[in-house]
Design a protein around this motif. Structure first.
Motif, mmCIF file in Angstrom:
data_model
loop_
_atom_site.group_PDB
_atom_site.id
_atom_site.type_symbol
_atom_site.label_atom_id
_atom_site.label_comp_id
_atom_site.label_asym_id
_atom_site.label_seq_id
_atom_site.Cartn_x
_atom_site.Cartn_y
_atom_site.Cartn_z
ATOM 1 N N LEU A 216 0.914 -1.084 -0.153
ATOM 2 C CA LEU A 216 -0.008 -0.158 0.063
ATOM 3 C C LEU A 216 0.871 1.136 -0.054
ATOM 4 C CD1 LEU A 216 -2.550 -1.706 0.489
ATOM 5 C CD2 LEU A 216 -3.275 -0.155 2.136
ATOM 6 N N GLN A 217 0.384 2.350 -0.642
ATOM 7 C CA GLN A 217 1.068 3.640 -0.690
ATOM 8 C C GLN A 217 0.905 4.352 0.555
ATOM 9 O OE1 GLN A 217 3.279 4.261 -3.295
ATOM 10 N NE2 GLN A 217 2.875 2.294 -3.821
ATOM 11 N N GLN B 283 -2.818 5.795 0.841
ATOM 12 C CA GLN B 283 -3.632 4.596 0.762
ATOM 13 C C GLN B 283 -3.733 4.094 2.237
ATOM 14 O OE1 GLN B 283 -1.959 2.149 -2.305
ATOM 15 N NE2 GLN B 283 -3.768 2.735 -3.612
ATOM 16 N N THR B 284 -2.447 3.968 2.984
ATOM 17 C CA THR B 284 -2.324 3.405 4.204
ATOM 18 C C THR B 284 -3.067 4.365 5.109
ATOM 19 O OG1 THR B 284 -0.154 2.384 3.756
ATOM 20 C CG2 THR B 284 -0.530 2.732 6.038
ATOM 21 N N TRP C 149 -5.501 6.528 4.691
ATOM 22 C CA TRP C 149 -7.085 6.523 4.410
ATOM 23 C C TRP C 149 -7.540 5.304 4.897
ATOM 24 C CZ3 TRP C 149 -9.791 10.568 4.941
ATOM 25 C CH2 TRP C 149 -9.292 11.817 4.178
ATOM 26 N N PHE C 150 -6.637 4.157 4.759
ATOM 27 C CA PHE C 150 -6.982 2.738 5.155
ATOM 28 C C PHE C 150 -7.434 2.924 6.637
ATOM 29 C CE2 PHE C 150 -5.600 -1.886 5.567
ATOM 30 C CZ PHE C 150 -6.862 -2.355 5.429
ATOM 31 N N GLN D 228 -6.916 -5.426 9.641
ATOM 32 C CA GLN D 228 -5.996 -4.882 8.609
ATOM 33 C C GLN D 228 -4.724 -5.733 8.407
ATOM 34 O OE1 GLN D 228 -6.373 -0.754 10.748
ATOM 35 N NE2 GLN D 228 -5.240 -0.265 8.881
#
Length: 220
Positions: free
Chosen positions: A24-25, A28-29, A31-32, A42
């Protein structure tokens, strides 16, 4: 809250370094973690996402790992049932293992005359935990590649969580549930895709349900 904060911070850093390593970028991490905010789930689904597994396997794994939150929600429902759906949704989003354990220890029974004391206590603790978790996310994103592996930060986070969980085991049901989860974890530790988490959750919850049924039949 200093001890839980350190445990949560270490766990967040470890989890998100693993997420970043899985592909994951950074954005992205970030907002994840905002959208999901469930460390165990997760970690469990990341190998499946990275391996391009079918969506149903990812959703099922996350569902099983997070089944304990159904029990957590049932435990705090009497305290917050007077609030609106959206307020309860926010409370549910912030709920977590440590927040639940400390809240039910502080308020074992619902007090209808608490004048929002229960809510303020829960939100103060839960929002602090959420903030510390997100701080760990940022540390992992910014400094994760510079943290030496031999620091053993993952082991430190695990030890901190154990130190918080053990004192919460105060009755026979909790003890049997914890032992069932621990034994299952040891037996399934080599399963792929972190399935040991799924197996341990099922074993712990199942043992607790069986113990409760046994007590009810015995009139305890």
């Amino acid at each position: 809250m200093s001890e839980p904060a350190m445990a949560i911070l270490a766990w967040s850093i470890v989890t998100n370094i693993a997420i970043l390593s899985a592909g994951l970028q950074p954005l992205q991490t970030f907002w994840f973690n905002i959208l999901v905010y469930a460390g165990s789930a997760q970690l469990a689904v990341m190998p499946l996402i990275a391996g391009d597994y079918p969506l149903w396997t990812i959703w099922l794994t996350a569902l099983i790992v997070n089944l304990r939150f159904v029990i957590f929600s049932a435990g705090i429902q009497p305290h917050f049932k007077k609030y609106t759906f959206w307020q309860r949704l926010g409370i549910g989003y912030l709920n977590g293992d440590i927040a639940f354990a400390k809240f039910v220890h502080r308020f074992p029974q619902s007090d209808s005359h608490s004048n929002h004391t229960e809510l303020l206590y829960f939100l103060g603790m839960a929002f602090t935990n959420w903030t510390v978790w997100q701080l760990g996310v940022l540390i992992a994103i910014i400094f994760g590649s510079y943290i030496p592996q031999d620091w053993g930060i993952g082991f430190a986070g695990t030890l901190a969580l154990i130190a918080l969980i053990v004192p919460a085991v105060k009755n026979r049901t909790a003890l049997v549930s914890a032992l069932a989860a621990a034994i299952t974890c040891a037996l399934t530790i080599n399963l792929p895709y972190r399935l040991t988490i799924v197996c341990s959750v099922i074993a712990g919850v199942g043992a607790a349900v069986l113990m409760d049924k046994k007590y009810k039949k015995g009139g305890v």
